[in-house]
Design an enzyme around this catalytic site. Sequence first.
Site, short mmCIF file in Angstrom:
data_model
loop_
_atom_site.label_atom_id
_atom_site.label_comp_id
_atom_site.label_asym_id
_atom_site.label_seq_id
_atom_site.Cartn_x
_atom_site.Cartn_y
_atom_site.Cartn_z
CB SER A 236 -0.90 0.19 1.18
OG SER A 236 -0.23 0.21 2.52
CE LYS B 125 -2.44 3.35 4.83
NZ LYS B 125 -2.03 2.35 4.07
#
Length: 151
Positions: free
Chosen positions: A72, A109
């Site tokens: 991701s 993230k």
Amino acid sequence: MLAHRLPNPPTLIGRLAEFSSLALPSLRQRVACGFPSPAEDFFTEEDRLDLNQKLVTNPAATFLAWADTGGSMVDFGIHDGDLLVIDRSIRPRSGHTVLVLWEGGFMVKKLDVRAGRIRLLASQGVQPIVVGEGVELDVWGVVRWSLTKHA
């Protein structure tokens, strides 16, 4: 059933009594990743580099973590198994890659803050996480470096 207890975030731990040092040889020039360029010099004593000095700006506020991205964060250069150097003394801002505690788990993230709206971005094809209004986001630190093992 016992609740899973999360560790307290690493904090500034104060002056370190001993910070290990290992100076390794370092080429004076950048190395070509396309066509090779002839080397001008070989190593001298001045060409030594201590990775601690290069990777760690604030030792008392720095910790390490291993990335488990599942792909991701590949678009942002972070791969499964990378070693992350995370600094708690950096104030997180939009565009920084951050380690957050979200819904009881840790994740890395890209922080995106626009017009008061906070999103946590991942690689293309992965939906961003929108941090709802009034929801507190617990940022544990800013990822300064990610080190990828190649062999």
